[in-house]
Design a protein around this motif. Structure first.
Motif, short mmCIF file in Angstrom:
data_model
loop_
_atom_site.label_atom_id
_atom_site.label_comp_id
_atom_site.label_asym_id
_atom_site.label_seq_id
_atom_site.Cartn_x
_atom_site.Cartn_y
_atom_site.Cartn_z
N THR A 1 0.83 -1.20 0.00
CA THR A 1 0.00 0.00 0.00
C THR A 1 0.86 1.25 0.00
O THR A 1 0.55 2.23 -0.69
CB THR A 1 -0.96 0.00 1.21
OG1 THR A 1 -1.69 -1.23 1.22
CG2 THR A 1 -1.93 1.16 1.14
N TRP B 1 -5.53 8.79 2.13
CA TRP B 1 -6.82 8.13 2.33
C TRP B 1 -7.15 7.23 1.12
O TRP B 1 -7.64 6.11 1.30
CB TRP B 1 -7.91 9.19 2.53
CG TRP B 1 -9.28 8.60 2.72
CD1 TRP B 1 -9.82 8.12 3.87
CD2 TRP B 1 -10.28 8.44 1.70
NE1 TRP B 1 -11.10 7.66 3.64
CE2 TRP B 1 -11.41 7.84 2.32
CE3 TRP B 1 -10.33 8.73 0.34
CZ2 TRP B 1 -12.57 7.54 1.62
CZ3 TRP B 1 -11.49 8.43 -0.35
CH2 TRP B 1 -12.59 7.84 0.28
N ILE B 2 -6.88 7.71 -0.09
CA ILE B 2 -7.14 6.90 -1.29
C ILE B 2 -6.30 5.62 -1.24
O ILE B 2 -6.80 4.52 -1.52
CB ILE B 2 -6.83 7.70 -2.57
CG1 ILE B 2 -7.88 8.78 -2.78
CG2 ILE B 2 -6.79 6.77 -3.79
CD1 ILE B 2 -7.57 9.72 -3.94
N TYR C 1 -5.28 4.06 1.34
CA TYR C 1 -5.87 3.18 2.35
C TYR C 1 -7.12 2.49 1.81
O TYR C 1 -7.38 1.32 2.13
CB TYR C 1 -6.21 3.96 3.61
CG TYR C 1 -6.65 3.09 4.75
CD1 TYR C 1 -5.74 2.25 5.40
CD2 TYR C 1 -7.97 3.08 5.19
CE1 TYR C 1 -6.15 1.45 6.44
CE2 TYR C 1 -8.38 2.28 6.23
CZ TYR C 1 -7.46 1.45 6.86
OH TYR C 1 -7.87 0.64 7.90
N GLN C 2 -7.89 3.17 0.98
CA GLN C 2 -9.05 2.53 0.37
C GLN C 2 -8.62 1.41 -0.57
O GLN C 2 -9.30 0.37 -0.66
CB GLN C 2 -9.90 3.57 -0.40
CG GLN C 2 -10.42 4.71 0.45
CD GLN C 2 -11.10 4.23 1.73
OE1 GLN C 2 -12.03 3.43 1.70
NE2 GLN C 2 -10.61 4.73 2.86
N VAL C 3 -7.49 1.59 -1.25
CA VAL C 3 -6.95 0.51 -2.08
C VAL C 3 -6.59 -0.68 -1.19
O VAL C 3 -6.90 -1.84 -1.53
CB VAL C 3 -5.69 0.99 -2.86
CG1 VAL C 3 -5.01 -0.18 -3.57
CG2 VAL C 3 -6.08 2.07 -3.86
N TYR C 4 -5.97 -0.42 -0.05
CA TYR C 4 -5.62 -1.48 0.90
C TYR C 4 -6.89 -2.23 1.34
O TYR C 4 -6.92 -3.46 1.35
CB TYR C 4 -4.91 -0.86 2.11
CG TYR C 4 -4.80 -1.78 3.30
CD1 TYR C 4 -3.83 -2.78 3.35
CD2 TYR C 4 -5.67 -1.63 4.38
CE1 TYR C 4 -3.75 -3.61 4.45
CE2 TYR C 4 -5.58 -2.46 5.48
CZ TYR C 4 -4.62 -3.45 5.51
OH TYR C 4 -4.53 -4.29 6.59
N LEU C 5 -7.94 -1.49 1.72
CA LEU C 5 -9.17 -2.14 2.16
C LEU C 5 -9.79 -2.98 1.05
O LEU C 5 -10.31 -4.07 1.29
CB LEU C 5 -10.18 -1.07 2.62
CG LEU C 5 -9.83 -0.31 3.90
CD1 LEU C 5 -10.90 0.73 4.19
CD2 LEU C 5 -9.67 -1.27 5.08
N PHE C 6 -9.71 -2.48 -0.18
CA PHE C 6 -10.24 -3.24 -1.32
C PHE C 6 -9.49 -4.55 -1.49
O PHE C 6 -10.10 -5.60 -1.71
CB PHE C 6 -10.15 -2.38 -2.58
CG PHE C 6 -10.60 -3.11 -3.82
CD1 PHE C 6 -11.94 -3.28 -4.07
CD2 PHE C 6 -9.66 -3.62 -4.72
CE1 PHE C 6 -12.37 -3.96 -5.22
CE2 PHE C 6 -10.08 -4.30 -5.85
CZ PHE C 6 -11.44 -4.47 -6.11
#
Length: 196
Positions: free
Chosen positions: A83, A186-187, A189-194
């Motif tokens: 990430t 933040w973007i 981190y959203q990739v990480y969550l995905f």
């Protein structure tokens, strides 16, 4: 994880940090577009407070390395490290295609008289005036805070806030670089969550 695993992860993280900065310096030397400067009156109103240089450097790296203590297993470490690499790639796109530098007079106000000013000059020998937008310091701080949120709660957002203040008071960034950096973190981190 065993204590030795954490030691290995911290060593690998240190190597990743040093390696990542080689890409950062490469983009400073090789922009693909004309380097811009902004001229916003509000940025000129922010005072130069060189003592913030210590936070700019010495809060930043230990806080990033702290994330290693939150790692559950090898896969978790790999995903987190990946990430940060994704975040680096997003930063590089901005740095090469939309290069922004701070005005020369911001660095000229540093007289080098105090220890803080001399330390900031040392930092600036490596960190050129470009690669401002978005702030890599703030984006990495935000991503690290989001990783640490589940363990430490909302208190972690003091980290990106303090880093953002240090960016402004050392005149290393324009104000607009700071929320842009936070948003990029933040973007990532959203990739990480995905992926997770």
């Amino acid at each position: 994880m065993k204590p030795f695993d954490y030691v290995i992860n911290i060593i690998l993280s240190g190597i990743l940090i040093v390696g990542v900065y080689q890409f950062y310096f490469f983009t400073q030397r090789n922009p693909l577009a004309k380097v811009r400067e902004f001229n916003f009156w509000i940025d000129e109103k922010i005072p130069f407070l060189p003592s913030w240089a210590w936070l700019y450097s010495f809060l930043y790296y230990p806080a990033i390395l702290y994330v290693n203590w939150l790692v559950i297993d090898a896969r978790h470490f790999s995903l987190m490290a990946f990430t940060y690499v994704i975040l680096l790639l997003m930063q590089m796109i901005f740095f090469m295609l939309f290069p922004v530098r701070t005005p020369a007079h911001w660095r000229e106000i540093n007289t080098g008289r105090s220890l803080s000013e001399r330390f900031l000059r040392f930092v600036q020998k490596f960190d050129g005036a470009s690669n401002c937008f978005p702030s890599m310091h703030v984006s990495v701080a935000m991503l690290s805070a989001l990783f640490a949120f589940s363990a430490l709660g909302p208190f972690v957002f003091l980290f990106p806030l303090l880093i953002a203040l240090s960016c402004a008071f050392t005149k290393q960034h324009y104000l607009m670089d700071l929320p842009a950096g936070a948003f990029l973190g933040w973007i990532a981190y959203q990739v990480y969550l995905f992926i997770v």
